[in-house]
Scaffold this active site. Structure first.
Site: not given
Length: 274
Positions: A87, A239, A132, A154, A66, A129
């Site tokens: 996308n 999803g 997506a 992180t 992406k 993070a």
């Protein structure tokens, strides 16, 4: 001549996109061919250009390409520019490419229209993070939640992401240990639950009457969907609806026709059922 479209990814054999677009095409009476194409990381840009040259009309792009698609596009939609991820690519007659990101539109439509959830004024916790999460942040913030917290292993990645989107609403970020209070909606933007893993969420972080949403989907409920049920979620969603809704937006961008997603989603659910 039948118009040709494709989705590029790696891996890609599992993709439901060809099935979804075949159902859209049948429903709208539009003749098109849609393929799932495997690409290697160093060959992605070349593969897309070859598809364009072979008279493809456009393509979808999934993991892990992406960001490369964002770099490849000559012009970007507002969502794609902010997300730094594409996308959906439209191939224009002059050989240029327009890049869009329909992921955020997909999740918001699924939450609000398909499931009737009100996001305005709610507290949202977003896990992960990566690309997506980056792709859905702007549309989620446009629903005007009271606050949105990005939690990631992180912590610095989450705080940097929150800073990038700070002008759009009340958004902050940190490590999982920084999760504080209760949330009306918890969205999993990591792929961990497909392997049966869960982010280290504190007990009691889902508010009474709150819902959970896994951006992943599988034939059986994912580990995060099961976690949501165990936490007493009003709705513990996967999803698949997001996938269908983002595909419908891509179809609309390409063809100017918006498919009815409800029968397509019902058909996919039936096909996925064991």
């Amino acid at each position: 001549m039948t118009d040709r479209y494709a989705v590029f990814g790696n891996p890609i054999a599992h993709s439901k996109s060809p099935r979804i677009h075949a159902l859209f095409a049948a429903q709208t009476g539009i003749a098109l061919e849609y393929s799932a194409l495997l690409s290697e990381s160093e060959e992605f840009a070349q593969d897309v250009m070859m598809f364009l040259i072979s008279e493809g009309k456009g393509c979808n792009v999934t993991v892990p390409f992406k960001q490369e698609a964002w770099e490849l596009a000559d012009e970007l939609s507002d969502y794609a520019a902010r997300a730094q991820a594409v996308n959906t690519l439209v191939f224009r007659e002059d050989g240029s490419m327009f890049g869009a990101n329909t992921d955020g539109i997909g999740i918001v439509r699924d939450l609000q229209q398909n499931h009737g959830l009100v996001l305005q004024g709610k507290r949202i916790l977003l896990l992960g993070a990566g690309g997506a999460v980056r792709g859905v942040l702007q549309p989620l913030l446009e629903t005007q939640p009271a606050s949105l917290f990005i939690a990631n292993r992180t912590a610095s990645k989450a705080t940097e992401l929150a800073t990038d989107f700070a002008t759009l609403g009340e958004v902050s970020g940190g490590g999982f240990e920084a999760i504080n209070g209760q949330f009306d909606l918890i969205i999993n933007g990591t792929a961990a639950s497909l392997q049966g893993d869960l982010p280290p969420l504190p007990d009691g972080c889902l508010a009474a009457g709150g819902s959970t949403y896994d951006m992943m989907y599988a034939a059986k409920p994912t580990a995060f969907v099961e976690w949501g049920k165990a936490q007493g979620a009003l709705l513990a969603l996967d999803g698949l609806g997001m996938l269908v809704e983002q595909a419908a937006e891509a179809f609309f961008i390409w063809r100017g026709v918006r498919p009815d997603t409800a029968p397509v989603l019902a058909q996919l659910r039936a096909e996925l059922a064991p």
